[in-house]
Design an enzyme around this catalytic site. Structure first.
Site, short mmCIF file in Angstrom:
data_model
loop_
_atom_site.label_atom_id
_atom_site.label_comp_id
_atom_site.label_asym_id
_atom_site.label_seq_id
_atom_site.Cartn_x
_atom_site.Cartn_y
_atom_site.Cartn_z
N PRO A 117 11.29 16.86 15.22
CA PRO A 117 11.77 16.95 16.60
C PRO A 117 13.26 16.70 16.74
CG PRO A 117 10.47 14.95 16.28
CD PRO A 117 10.29 15.78 15.06
N GLU A 128 4.81 8.20 11.22
CA GLU A 128 5.95 7.84 12.04
C GLU A 128 7.20 8.64 11.71
OE1 GLU A 128 7.90 5.94 15.11
OE2 GLU A 128 5.76 5.97 14.59
N ARG A 165 7.04 38.42 11.17
CA ARG A 165 6.94 39.66 11.95
C ARG A 165 8.23 40.48 11.90
NH1 ARG A 165 8.70 39.87 17.05
NH2 ARG A 165 6.87 41.04 17.74
N ASP A 197 12.15 43.06 21.67
CA ASP A 197 11.48 41.83 22.10
C ASP A 197 12.41 40.97 22.95
OD1 ASP A 197 9.15 42.40 20.81
OD2 ASP A 197 9.61 41.23 19.02
#
Length: 246
Positions: A90, A117, A155, A170
């Protein structure tokens, strides 16, 4: 492309890599997936991969040894000297289409999916080349993030999509969101397809799509327009959109 996944839960990837476009990519030889349980590289009989953090605190921290040894093993079998070693975290760089396009040019990607953690900091400092996050939220582990990034990259590989131009239009590939789509029937429960799409005039259709793509971006993601050098026509459309809001 070779994609290696280091995880404590390899079974999570079976359904994802065995379906749809990701499965097709392996069948046509565009990519090879190798999912590895890095617990197998632990240097103790109990295959322990985590320990308590120095200094105290909640949770457990992944030890460096199993991950360092697992990456070394994968590198020894690699065709390339410098694979991208990606830590799903994150705290990492926010993943976007531009990064997906960059990674799609690589021959070898190694994803490290953590749990608990966090990671021993020496993994960040001395082993990885990239830290990637899929958003400002915390997941149980890095597996779902690795799946998302892998899908966005695979992709884009040549021969994976049926239409080679599909990903070029896209959302985000052009810097703006994709235009609306319609299919048969031309009228459904009183709701009609825009006349221009039935006209057969490809110049007008392309112009309509460009305008509606810009409109959708203006309405939903105006922040994207800050990074685009708008044409005179696009500036005129935005002025039109602004008037419509009043």
């Amino acid at each position: 492309m070779q994609i290696d996944i280091l995880t404590l839960f390899p079974e999570m990837f079976e359904g994802v890599f065995g379906q749809s476009i990701l499965k097709k990519a392996t069948e046509n030889g565009a990519v090879n997936y190798h999912v590895v349980n890095f617990r197998e590289f632990a240097d103790n009989k109990h295959q322990t991969v985590d320990d308590y953090p120095y200094g105290g605190g909640a949770g457990m921290v992944l030890k460096p040894q199993p991950i360092f040894d697992a990456v070394a093993h994968l590198k020894s079998e690699a065709r390339t000297d410098r694979p991208r070693v990606i830590l799903m975290c994150p705290q990492g760089k926010r993943h976007d289409q531009k990064l997906a396009e960059e990674l799609a040019k690589e021959e070898h990607l190694i994803f490290i999916c953590g749990h608990y953690e966090g990671y021993d900091e020496r993994i960040r400092e001395h082993l990885i080349t990239d830290e990637i996050s899929i958003g400002d939220f915390v997941l149980t582990g890095g597996e779902l993030g690795a799946m998302v990034v892998t899908d966005s990259v695979v992709r884009l590989l040549p021969g994976v999509l049926g239409n080679e131009e599909s990903h070029m239009r896209d959302s985000f590939s052009t810097g703006v969101l994709e235009h609306p789509h319609y299919t048969r029937p031309a009228e459904f429960r009183g709701m009609k397809v825009p006349d221009v799409l039935l006209s057969g005039n490809h110049r007008l259709i392309d112009e309509w799509r460009a305008k509606e793509s810009l409109r959708r971006t203006f309405d939903r993601r105006p922040d994207l327009l800050e990074d685009i050098e708008l044409t005179v026509q696009q500036k005129g459309w935005i002025t039109e959109f602004e008037k419509e809001r009043k």
